[in-house]
Design a protein around this motif. Structure first.
Motif, PDB file in Angstrom:
ATOM      1  N   GLY A 111       0.517  -1.218   0.109  1.00  0.00           N
ATOM      2  CA  GLY A 111       0.232   0.027  -0.257  1.00  0.00           C
ATOM      3  C   GLY A 111       0.954   1.133  -0.225  1.00  0.00           C
ATOM      4  O   GLY A 111       0.168   2.242  -0.160  1.00  0.00           O
ATOM      5  N   MET A 112       2.446   1.177   0.416  1.00  0.00           N
ATOM      6  CA  MET A 112       3.220   2.480   0.573  1.00  0.00           C
ATOM      7  C   MET A 112       3.422   2.378  -1.232  1.00  0.00           C
ATOM      8  O   MET A 112       2.788   1.806  -2.353  1.00  0.00           O
ATOM      9  N   ARG A 113       4.807   3.608  -1.098  1.00  0.00           N
ATOM     10  CA  ARG A 113       5.065   3.550  -3.085  1.00  0.00           C
ATOM     11  C   ARG A 113       6.623   3.772  -2.912  1.00  0.00           C
ATOM     12  O   ARG A 113       6.886   4.824  -2.077  1.00  0.00           O
ATOM     13  N   ALA A 114       6.756   3.211  -3.889  1.00  0.00           N
ATOM     14  CA  ALA A 114       8.591   3.559  -3.819  1.00  0.00           C
ATOM     15  C   ALA A 114       8.846   4.488  -5.381  1.00  0.00           C
ATOM     16  O   ALA A 114       7.964   4.460  -5.989  1.00  0.00           O
ATOM     17  N   LEU A 115       9.565   5.862  -5.316  1.00  0.00           N
ATOM     18  CA  LEU A 115       9.629   6.324  -6.147  1.00  0.00           C
ATOM     19  C   LEU A 115      11.030   6.562  -6.507  1.00  0.00           C
ATOM     20  O   LEU A 115      12.128   6.508  -6.081  1.00  0.00           O
ATOM     21  N   HIS A 116      11.468   6.230  -8.296  1.00  0.00           N
ATOM     22  CA  HIS A 116      13.115   6.784  -8.443  1.00  0.00           C
ATOM     23  C   HIS A 116      13.165   7.445  -9.551  1.00  0.00           C
ATOM     24  O   HIS A 116      11.952   7.457 -10.482  1.00  0.00           O
ATOM     25  N   GLY A 117      13.101   9.073  -9.440  1.00  0.00           N
ATOM     26  CA  GLY A 117      12.939   9.247 -10.686  1.00  0.00           C
ATOM     27  C   GLY A 117      11.627  10.410 -10.800  1.00  0.00           C
ATOM     28  O   GLY A 117      10.998  10.387  -9.598  1.00  0.00           O
ATOM     29  N   ALA A 118      11.400   9.813 -12.027  1.00  0.00           N
ATOM     30  CA  ALA A 118       9.938  10.330 -12.081  1.00  0.00           C
ATOM     31  C   ALA A 118       8.651   9.183 -12.134  1.00  0.00           C
ATOM     32  O   ALA A 118       7.820   8.991 -12.398  1.00  0.00           O
ATOM     33  N   THR A 119       9.817   7.940 -11.857  1.00  0.00           N
ATOM     34  CA  THR A 119       8.890   6.343 -12.634  1.00  0.00           C
ATOM     35  C   THR A 119       7.833   6.245 -10.456  1.00  0.00           C
ATOM     36  O   THR A 119       9.134   6.624  -9.902  1.00  0.00           O
ATOM     37  N   VAL A 120       6.538   6.001 -10.399  1.00  0.00           N
ATOM     38  CA  VAL A 120       5.801   5.672  -9.037  1.00  0.00           C
ATOM     39  C   VAL A 120       6.340   4.325  -9.156  1.00  0.00           C
ATOM     40  O   VAL A 120       5.066   3.639 -10.093  1.00  0.00           O
ATOM     41  N   TYR A 121       6.692   3.078  -7.726  1.00  0.00           N
ATOM     42  CA  TYR A 121       5.871   2.596  -8.132  1.00  0.00           C
ATOM     43  C   TYR A 121       5.119   2.136  -6.646  1.00  0.00           C
ATOM     44  O   TYR A 121       5.809   2.201  -5.609  1.00  0.00           O
ATOM     45  N   ASP A 122       3.974   1.364  -6.941  1.00  0.00           N
ATOM     46  CA  ASP A 122       2.971   0.874  -6.110  1.00  0.00           C
ATOM     47  C   ASP A 122       3.394  -0.540  -5.832  1.00  0.00           C
ATOM     48  O   ASP A 122       3.846  -1.433  -6.159  1.00  0.00           O
ATOM     49  N   ILE A 123       3.934  -0.126  -4.021  1.00  0.00           N
ATOM     50  CA  ILE A 123       4.555  -1.529  -3.633  1.00  0.00           C
ATOM     51  C   ILE A 123       2.842  -2.486  -2.867  1.00  0.00           C
ATOM     52  O   ILE A 123       2.806  -1.953  -2.475  1.00  0.00           O
ATOM     53  N   ASN A 124       2.994  -4.259  -3.947  1.00  0.00           N
ATOM     54  CA  ASN A 124       1.861  -4.698  -4.082  1.00  0.00           C
ATOM     55  C   ASN A 124       1.752  -5.919  -2.760  1.00  0.00           C
ATOM     56  O   ASN A 124       1.527  -6.720  -2.319  1.00  0.00           O
ATOM     57  N   ALA A 125       3.280  -6.200  -2.515  1.00  0.00           N
ATOM     58  CA  ALA A 125       3.583  -7.013  -1.265  1.00  0.00           C
ATOM     59  C   ALA A 125       5.202  -7.018  -1.319  1.00  0.00           C
ATOM     60  O   ALA A 125       6.353  -6.344  -1.246  1.00  0.00           O
ATOM     61  N   VAL A 126       5.382  -7.495   0.702  1.00  0.00           N
ATOM     62  CA  VAL A 126       6.854  -7.421   0.783  1.00  0.00           C
ATOM     63  C   VAL A 126       6.999  -8.358   1.524  1.00  0.00           C
ATOM     64  O   VAL A 126       6.540  -9.126   2.082  1.00  0.00           O
ATOM     65  N   LEU A 127       8.507  -8.960   0.643  1.00  0.00           N
ATOM     66  CA  LEU A 127       8.785 -10.082   1.441  1.00  0.00           C
ATOM     67  C   LEU A 127      10.478  -9.607   1.867  1.00  0.00           C
ATOM     68  O   LEU A 127      11.497  -9.935   1.274  1.00  0.00           O
ATOM     69  N   PRO A 128      10.089 -10.419   2.730  1.00  0.00           N
ATOM     70  CA  PRO A 128      11.354  -9.906   3.809  1.00  0.00           C
ATOM     71  C   PRO A 128      12.222 -11.132   3.850  1.00  0.00           C
ATOM     72  O   PRO A 128      12.192 -12.360   3.539  1.00  0.00           O
ATOM     73  N   ASP A 129      14.048 -11.018   3.976  1.00  0.00           N
ATOM     74  CA  ASP A 129      14.332 -12.690   4.663  1.00  0.00           C
ATOM     75  C   ASP A 129      14.955 -12.409   5.679  1.00  0.00           C
ATOM     76  O   ASP A 129      15.494 -11.799   6.747  1.00  0.00           O
ATOM     77  N   GLU A 130      13.887 -13.250   6.072  1.00  0.00           N
ATOM     78  CA  GLU A 130      13.655 -13.533   7.406  1.00  0.00           C
ATOM     79  C   GLU A 130      15.041 -14.954   8.067  1.00  0.00           C
ATOM     80  O   GLU A 130      14.741 -14.698   9.121  1.00  0.00           O
ATOM     81  N   ALA A 131      14.815 -15.451   7.386  1.00  0.00           N
ATOM     82  CA  ALA A 131      16.334 -16.085   7.637  1.00  0.00           C
ATOM     83  C   ALA A 131      17.283 -15.420   7.726  1.00  0.00           C
ATOM     84  O   ALA A 131      18.291 -15.843   8.598  1.00  0.00           O
ATOM     85  N   ARG A 132      18.137 -14.568   7.027  1.00  0.00           N
ATOM     86  CA  ARG A 132      19.296 -13.864   7.147  1.00  0.00           C
ATOM     87  C   ARG A 132      19.023 -12.148   8.158  1.00  0.00           C
ATOM     88  O   ARG A 132      19.765 -11.106   7.752  1.00  0.00           O
ATOM     89  N   ARG A 133      17.927 -11.931   7.654  1.00  0.00           N
ATOM     90  CA  ARG A 133      17.584 -10.324   7.655  1.00  0.00           C
ATOM     91  C   ARG A 133      18.349  -9.182   7.075  1.00  0.00           C
ATOM     92  O   ARG A 133      18.699  -8.555   7.915  1.00  0.00           O
ATOM     93  N   GLU A 134      18.922  -9.388   6.240  1.00  0.00           N
ATOM     94  CA  GLU A 134      20.018  -8.768   4.812  1.00  0.00           C
ATOM     95  C   GLU A 134      19.259  -8.127   4.391  1.00  0.00           C
ATOM     96  O   GLU A 134      19.339  -7.227   3.763  1.00  0.00           O
ATOM     97  N   HIS A 135      18.189  -8.760   3.478  1.00  0.00           N
ATOM     98  CA  HIS A 135      17.616  -7.473   2.367  1.00  0.00           C
ATOM     99  C   HIS A 135      16.391  -7.883   2.764  1.00  0.00           C
ATOM    100  O   HIS A 135      15.465  -8.684   2.402  1.00  0.00           O
ATOM    101  N   VAL A 136      15.205  -6.891   1.868  1.00  0.00           N
ATOM    102  CA  VAL A 136      13.127  -6.751   1.704  1.00  0.00           C
ATOM    103  C   VAL A 136      13.336  -7.261  -0.025  1.00  0.00           C
ATOM    104  O   VAL A 136      13.542  -5.917  -0.239  1.00  0.00           O
ATOM    105  N   ASP A 137      12.722  -7.518  -0.048  1.00  0.00           N
ATOM    106  CA  ASP A 137      12.147  -7.726  -1.573  1.00  0.00           C
ATOM    107  C   ASP A 137      10.396  -7.057  -1.738  1.00  0.00           C
ATOM    108  O   ASP A 137      10.204  -7.491  -1.080  1.00  0.00           O
ATOM    109  N   LEU A 138      10.755  -5.671  -2.543  1.00  0.00           N
ATOM    110  CA  LEU A 138       9.211  -5.025  -2.669  1.00  0.00           C
ATOM    111  C   LEU A 138       8.921  -5.338  -3.962  1.00  0.00           C
ATOM    112  O   LEU A 138       8.964  -5.182  -5.208  1.00  0.00           O
ATOM    113  N   VAL A 139       7.088  -6.230  -4.139  1.00  0.00           N
ATOM    114  CA  VAL A 139       7.030  -6.602  -5.926  1.00  0.00           C
ATOM    115  C   VAL A 139       6.127  -5.764  -5.511  1.00  0.00           C
ATOM    116  O   VAL A 139       5.234  -5.310  -5.315  1.00  0.00           O
TER     117      VAL A 139
END
Length: 110
Positions: free
Chosen positions: A77-105
């Motif tokens: 429900g949040m969004r990500a901005l990069h330059g003029a591009t708006v990305y609607d965040i549909n899902a958040v996939l955290p790396d729970e095993a290592r806690r190194e990254h989160v993938d935003l779909v």
């Protein structure tokens, strides 16, 4: 596999809708106004492009994966901005095993 810090080569802004209140004091999202949450470094990968016909008009939808360092304050429900591009965040996939990254779909509608 560990997170390669060199792959995080795009600075993005993550925003959430500003919360308003209705006449009973219940929170309602204000999709017109956004509040900055964070400005992390990210890796952006377009997964696919999809052309669709909607209401007799051509619509283009691009599915994108954005990888950022691990954090717990990002939600769908949040969004990500990069330059003029708006990305609607549909899902958040955290790396729970290592806690190194989160993938935003995400989706980009053009």
């Amino acid at each position: 596999m560990t997170l390669d810090a060199g792959s995080l080569n795009r600075r993005i802004t993550i925003q959430k809708p500003r919360q308003m209140q209705d006449e009973w004091g219940s929170p309602i999202p204000d999709s017109e106004n956004w509040v900055e949450v964070a400005k992390p470094w990210a890796s952006i990968k377009n997964l696919s492009g999809l052309g669709a016909i909607k209401a007799d008009a051509q619509a283009s939808v691009v599915k994108t994966s954005i990888r950022i360092r691990y954090r717990t304050d990002i939600t769908a429900g949040m969004r990500a901005l990069h330059g003029a591009t708006v990305y609607d965040i549909n899902a958040v996939l955290p790396d729970e095993a290592r806690r190194e990254h989160v993938d935003l779909v995400c989706e980009v509608k053009k």
